[in-house]
Scaffold this motif. Structure first.
Motif, PDB file in Angstrom:
ATOM      1  N   LEU A  47      35.620  37.411  45.780  1.00 22.92           N
ATOM      2  CA  LEU A  47      35.417  38.657  46.508  1.00 22.92           C
ATOM      3  C   LEU A  47      34.331  39.469  45.822  1.00 22.92           C
ATOM      4  O   LEU A  47      34.180  39.441  44.600  1.00 22.92           O
ATOM      5  N   SER A  48      33.569  40.215  46.607  1.00 22.63           N
ATOM      6  CA  SER A  48      32.525  41.084  46.079  1.00 22.63           C
ATOM      7  C   SER A  48      33.154  42.261  45.343  1.00 22.63           C
ATOM      8  O   SER A  48      34.281  42.669  45.659  1.00 22.63           O
ATOM      9  N   PRO A  49      32.441  42.848  44.381  1.00 26.32           N
ATOM     10  CA  PRO A  49      32.969  44.012  43.658  1.00 26.32           C
ATOM     11  C   PRO A  49      33.314  45.179  44.590  1.00 26.32           C
ATOM     12  O   PRO A  49      34.151  46.006  44.251  1.00 26.32           O
ATOM     13  N   GLU A  50      32.695  45.240  45.764  1.00 31.49           N
ATOM     14  CA  GLU A  50      32.963  46.314  46.720  1.00 31.49           C
ATOM     15  C   GLU A  50      34.327  46.165  47.398  1.00 31.49           C
ATOM     16  O   GLU A  50      34.793  47.079  48.075  1.00 31.49           O
ATOM     17  N   SER A  51      34.974  45.015  47.252  1.00 31.54           N
ATOM     18  CA  SER A  51      36.285  44.786  47.868  1.00 31.54           C
ATOM     19  C   SER A  51      37.340  45.660  47.200  1.00 31.54           C
ATOM     20  O   SER A  51      37.346  45.823  45.991  1.00 31.54           O
ATOM     21  N   SER A  52      38.230  46.194  48.015  1.00 26.74           N
ATOM     22  CA  SER A  52      39.369  46.918  47.445  1.00 26.74           C
ATOM     23  C   SER A  52      40.593  46.000  47.365  1.00 26.74           C
ATOM     24  O   SER A  52      41.556  46.314  46.673  1.00 26.74           O
ATOM     25  N   ALA A  53      40.542  44.852  48.058  1.00 26.33           N
ATOM     26  CA  ALA A  53      41.617  43.856  47.979  1.00 26.33           C
ATOM     27  C   ALA A  53      41.447  43.064  46.684  1.00 26.33           C
ATOM     28  O   ALA A  53      40.392  43.095  46.045  1.00 26.33           O
ATOM     29  N   GLY A  54      42.473  42.328  46.315  1.00 27.24           N
ATOM     30  CA  GLY A  54      42.396  41.502  45.111  1.00 27.24           C
ATOM     31  C   GLY A  54      43.405  40.377  45.166  1.00 27.24           C
ATOM     32  O   GLY A  54      44.316  40.359  45.997  1.00 27.24           O
ATOM     33  N   GLY A  55      43.213  39.412  44.290  1.00 28.64           N
ATOM     34  CA  GLY A  55      44.133  38.286  44.196  1.00 28.64           C
ATOM     35  C   GLY A  55      43.917  37.211  45.232  1.00 28.64           C
ATOM     36  O   GLY A  55      44.741  36.314  45.382  1.00 28.64           O
ATOM     37  N   ILE A  56      42.798  37.311  45.950  1.00 26.39           N
ATOM     38  CA  ILE A  56      42.486  36.290  46.952  1.00 26.39           C
ATOM     39  C   ILE A  56      41.037  35.864  46.819  1.00 26.39           C
ATOM     40  O   ILE A  56      40.223  36.549  46.195  1.00 26.39           O
ATOM     41  N   ALA A  57      40.726  34.716  47.397  1.00 28.46           N
ATOM     42  CA  ALA A  57      39.366  34.191  47.453  1.00 28.46           C
ATOM     43  C   ALA A  57      39.167  33.625  48.862  1.00 28.46           C
ATOM     44  O   ALA A  57      40.111  33.554  49.650  1.00 28.46           O
ATOM     45  N   LYS A  92      39.058  30.921  55.518  1.00 30.13           N
ATOM     46  CA  LYS A  92      40.358  31.582  55.398  1.00 30.13           C
ATOM     47  C   LYS A  92      40.476  32.212  54.022  1.00 30.13           C
ATOM     48  O   LYS A  92      39.755  31.853  53.088  1.00 30.13           O
ATOM     49  N   MET A  93      41.397  33.169  53.911  1.00 31.15           N
ATOM     50  CA  MET A  93      41.687  33.811  52.633  1.00 31.15           C
ATOM     51  C   MET A  93      42.805  33.035  51.952  1.00 31.15           C
ATOM     52  O   MET A  93      43.763  32.612  52.599  1.00 31.15           O
ATOM     53  N   VAL A  94      42.651  32.826  50.634  1.00 32.79           N
ATOM     54  CA  VAL A  94      43.612  32.046  49.862  1.00 32.79           C
ATOM     55  C   VAL A  94      44.014  32.838  48.617  1.00 32.79           C
ATOM     56  O   VAL A  94      43.149  33.387  47.919  1.00 32.79           O
ATOM     57  N   GLU A  98      46.098  35.497  41.017  1.00 33.73           N
ATOM     58  CA  GLU A  98      46.151  36.833  40.440  1.00 33.73           C
ATOM     59  C   GLU A  98      47.046  37.710  41.313  1.00 33.73           C
ATOM     60  O   GLU A  98      47.438  37.321  42.413  1.00 33.73           O
ATOM     61  N   GLU A  99      47.357  38.908  40.840  1.00 36.55           N
ATOM     62  CA  GLU A  99      48.174  39.825  41.625  1.00 36.55           C
ATOM     63  C   GLU A  99      47.448  40.187  42.925  1.00 36.55           C
ATOM     64  O   GLU A  99      46.278  40.586  42.909  1.00 36.55           O
ATOM     65  N   VAL A 100      48.123  40.006  44.039  1.00 38.10           N
ATOM     66  CA  VAL A 100      47.533  40.301  45.345  1.00 38.10           C
ATOM     67  C   VAL A 100      47.606  41.804  45.600  1.00 38.10           C
ATOM     68  O   VAL A 100      48.652  42.431  45.424  1.00 38.10           O
ATOM     69  N   LYS A 101      46.441  42.375  45.973  1.00 36.58           N
ATOM     70  CA  LYS A 101      46.348  43.799  46.305  1.00 36.58           C
ATOM     71  C   LYS A 101      45.773  43.919  47.709  1.00 36.58           C
ATOM     72  O   LYS A 101      44.804  43.233  48.048  1.00 36.58           O
ATOM     73  N   THR A 102      46.380  44.777  48.519  1.00 42.39           N
ATOM     74  CA  THR A 102      45.874  44.994  49.869  1.00 42.39           C
ATOM     75  C   THR A 102      44.585  45.795  49.814  1.00 42.39           C
ATOM     76  O   THR A 102      44.319  46.508  48.840  1.00 42.39           O
ATOM     77  N   GLY A 103      43.787  45.674  50.854  1.00 42.17           N
ATOM     78  CA  GLY A 103      42.547  46.429  50.942  1.00 42.17           C
ATOM     79  C   GLY A 103      41.505  45.675  51.729  1.00 42.17           C
ATOM     80  O   GLY A 103      41.797  44.672  52.389  1.00 42.17           O
ATOM     81  N   HIS A 104      40.294  46.156  51.651  1.00 43.28           N
ATOM     82  CA  HIS A 104      39.173  45.545  52.357  1.00 43.28           C
ATOM     83  C   HIS A 104      38.702  44.293  51.609  1.00 43.28           C
ATOM     84  O   HIS A 104      38.570  44.305  50.393  1.00 43.28           O
ATOM     85  N   VAL A 105      38.440  43.237  52.381  1.00 41.42           N
ATOM     86  CA  VAL A 105      37.956  41.978  51.818  1.00 41.42           C
ATOM     87  C   VAL A 105      36.467  41.873  52.121  1.00 41.42           C
ATOM     88  O   VAL A 105      36.068  41.898  53.284  1.00 41.42           O
TER      89      VAL A 105
END
Length: 116
Positions: A47-57, A92-94, A98-105
């Motif tokens: 994910l780009s640094p601008e993403s607010s989501a986390g724990g996914i690729a 698709k998102m996988v 890491e800890e999954v965080k909701t937000g913009h991908v």
């Protein structure tokens, strides 16, 4: 929960790459996807640094929904004499472990084409 464990994913979303004016290309086209790979799985996009989501690729797949490793060069046949060709892919998102965080991908990928 959709990302309950590492490797869990969303449903794939289809996208196409449309090639125009292919001419007499008989051997096909080589396509390579490049971008920043995920720290936990080098076959996926980070994910780009601008993403607010986390724990996914992001996973890219071919028309048979087989993973396309980032940086690999794949050949896709083109029917001899075809003028325009639409190549089908999926993404698709996988969960990457890491800890999954909701937000913009947000992620980006570049594709390069070459004709053998």
């Amino acid at each position: 929960m959709e990302f309950a464990h590492p490797g869990a994913s969303t449903e794939p979303k289809q996208f196409t790459i449309d090639l125009q004016n292919c001419g007499a290309v008989a051997n096909g086209v080589n396509i390579s996807f490049s971008g920043t790979t995920d720290d936990n799985n080098q076959q996926l996009l980070k994910l780009s640094p601008e993403s607010s989501a986390g724990g996914i690729a992001i996973e890219l797949m071919d028309s048979a929904q087989q993973i396309i490793p980032i940086g690999s060069d794949q050949n896709y046949p083109i029917t001899s004499g075809a003028t325009n060709v639409s190549l089908i892919f999926f993404a698709k998102m996988v969960a990457n472990g890491e800890e999954v965080k909701t937000g913009h991908v947000i992620s980006s990928v570049t594709f390069d084409t070459s004709y053998p």
